[in-house]
Design an enzyme around this catalytic site. Structure first.
Site, PDB file in Angstrom:
ATOM      1  N   CYS A  86      35.134  46.226  33.455  1.00 52.48           N
ATOM      2  CA  CYS A  86      35.991  47.005  34.571  1.00 52.48           C
ATOM      3  C   CYS A  86      35.289  48.248  35.023  1.00 52.48           C
ATOM      4  CB  CYS A  86      37.222  47.278  34.005  1.00 52.48           C
ATOM      5  SG  CYS A  86      38.450  48.323  34.695  1.00 52.48           S
ATOM      6  N   ASN A 191      39.056  37.717  41.142  1.00 48.66           N
ATOM      7  CA  ASN A 191      39.674  39.057  41.830  1.00 48.66           C
ATOM      8  C   ASN A 191      39.377  38.871  43.025  1.00 48.66           C
ATOM      9  OD1 ASN A 191      40.278  40.836  39.291  1.00 48.66           O
ATOM     10  ND2 ASN A 191      38.079  40.259  38.935  1.00 48.66           N
ATOM     11  N   CYS A 219      39.489  49.191  42.607  1.00 51.07           N
ATOM     12  CA  CYS A 219      39.045  48.227  41.632  1.00 51.07           C
ATOM     13  C   CYS A 219      37.483  48.638  41.792  1.00 51.07           C
ATOM     14  CB  CYS A 219      39.226  46.804  41.872  1.00 51.07           C
ATOM     15  SG  CYS A 219      38.413  45.686  40.828  1.00 51.07           S
TER      16      CYS A 219
HETATM   17  N1  LIG Z   1      41.072  42.543  36.387  1.00 56.60           N
HETATM   18  C1  LIG Z   1      39.823  42.485  36.294  1.00 56.60           C
HETATM   19  C2  LIG Z   1      39.183  43.376  35.386  1.00 56.60           C
HETATM   20  C3  LIG Z   1      39.397  44.883  35.676  1.00 56.60           C
HETATM   21  C4  LIG Z   1      38.577  45.084  37.005  1.00 56.60           C
HETATM   22  C5  LIG Z   1      38.751  46.687  37.285  1.00 56.60           C
HETATM   23  N2  LIG Z   1      39.990  47.163  37.792  1.00 56.60           N
HETATM   24  C6  LIG Z   1      37.481  47.436  37.872  1.00 56.60           C
HETATM   25  O1  LIG Z   1      37.733  48.654  38.337  1.00 56.60           O
HETATM   26  O2  LIG Z   1      36.614  46.792  37.957  1.00 56.60           O
HETATM   27  C7  LIG Z   1      39.562  40.947  35.788  1.00 56.60           C
HETATM   28  O3  LIG Z   1      40.006  40.658  34.810  1.00 56.60           O
HETATM   29  O4  LIG Z   1      38.451  40.262  36.189  1.00 56.60           O
END
Ligand SMILES: N[C@@H](CCC[C@H](N)C(=O)O)C(=O)O
Length: 285
Positions: A86, A191, A219
């Site tokens: 993340c 995502n 993200c």
């Molecule tokens: N929800 C994502 C992991 C988290 C990504 C994050 N918010 C970022 O900033 O990169 C997943 O499960 O792929």
């Protein structure tokens, strides 16, 4: 919920820090002395990340000892799923580790995606991401009887990138969820980032996040995916400015080799401490 490893912690308040990386928010717990049984961690994440009923967050980060780096983390999405990486969480974890003297300003930490290098400079944190996977460009997917052009790349976790004209009024959750669950991305899912180039050359990105199952305010790995795909399509050059859903800015710096292989990918932006607190015993019932 019984979370104690030693029996003595169960029922006692549990300290945490709430942090925000450009609106992607996390609960961070110093777990170097283990407090939550591994088999209870997923349910614990679901409980404490639930908005309005608990602290509420996009993810839970447990900071643990590492034998090969300054620390390692366990990263849980709000739905209790483990994620390999993340980007915004990494920036928050690095600042947390620096503030709590767990790591120096230039540090390395272990994630399921590999070792992350980070540099903390006041509230700004730069993380060197893991080497991205090979991008798949120009995939035409059928979604609700329409063809959508989808690009994809793994920047630590899987990301789809879709360029759109009307980014402000589109339904990110509806279309994002359809692409996230498209058979082309099964079984892991993806995502989904909707991207629009703004007049000043920056890219607005709205992300539907796997594991949160909602649009998040930012993200980091998604911002990196959007920047890299834009560069591979000849639409951008490093450094790329990303405007998040929340309106903040992230900077992505990278090298693009021939054959569209990206290396030396850095994600830069602020990571804020929002508050410190203690989860009461009844919050865990
Ligand atoms: N929800 C994502 C992991 C988290 C990504 C994050 N918010 C970022 O900033 O990169 C997943 O499960 O792929």
């Amino acid at each position: 919920m019984e979370y104690g490893m030693d029996g003595g912690m169960a029922g006692r308040p549990l300290p945490f820090v709430k942090m925000s990386g450009t609106g992607n928010d996390f609960i961070i717990i110093d777990h170097r002395k283990p407090l939550i049984e591994p088999e209870a961690q997923s349910a614990f994440a679901r409980l404490v990340c639930r908005r309005k009923f608990s602290v509420g967050a996009d993810g839970l980060i447990l900071i643990e000892d590492s034998e090969v780096a300054d620390f390692r983390w366990q990263f849980y999405n709000a739905d209790g799923s483990l994620a390999e990486m993340c980007g915004n969480g990494a920036r928050c974890a690095a600042r947390y580790a620096y503030i709590h003297s767990i790591a120096p300003a230039r540090m390395r930490f272990e994630t399921l995606a590999g070792i992350i290098e980070a540099t903390v400079s006041d509230i700004n944190v730069s993380v060197k991401m893991t080497e991205p996977g090979r991008a798949i460009l120009h995939r035409s997917l059928e979604v609700e009887d329409e063809k959508i052009l989808v690009h994809s790349i793994d920047t630590g976790v899987p990301h789809a990138v879709v360029f759109v004209d009307d980014i402000e009024s589109m339904d990110v959750c509806w279309l994002g969820s359809l692409i996230r669950h498209h058979p082309e991305f099964a079984p892991a899912g993806t995502n989904v980032n909707f991207v629009h180039r703004e007049a000043d050359g920056a890219f607005k990105v709205r992300t539907y996040e796997r594991g949160v199952e909602d649009e998040t305010m930012a993200c980091g790995t998604g911002a990196a995916a959007a920047a890299l795909v834009s560069a591979m399509l000849g639409e951008a050059e490093s450094p790329v400015e990303i405007i998040t859903s929340g309106g903040d800015r992230l900077t992505i710096v990278f090298d693009l080799q021939s054959g569209n292989q990206a290396t030396n990918v850095f994600l830069k932006g602020p990571a804020h401490v929002i508050y410190k607190g203690e989860l009461s015993a009844e919050a865990l019932l």
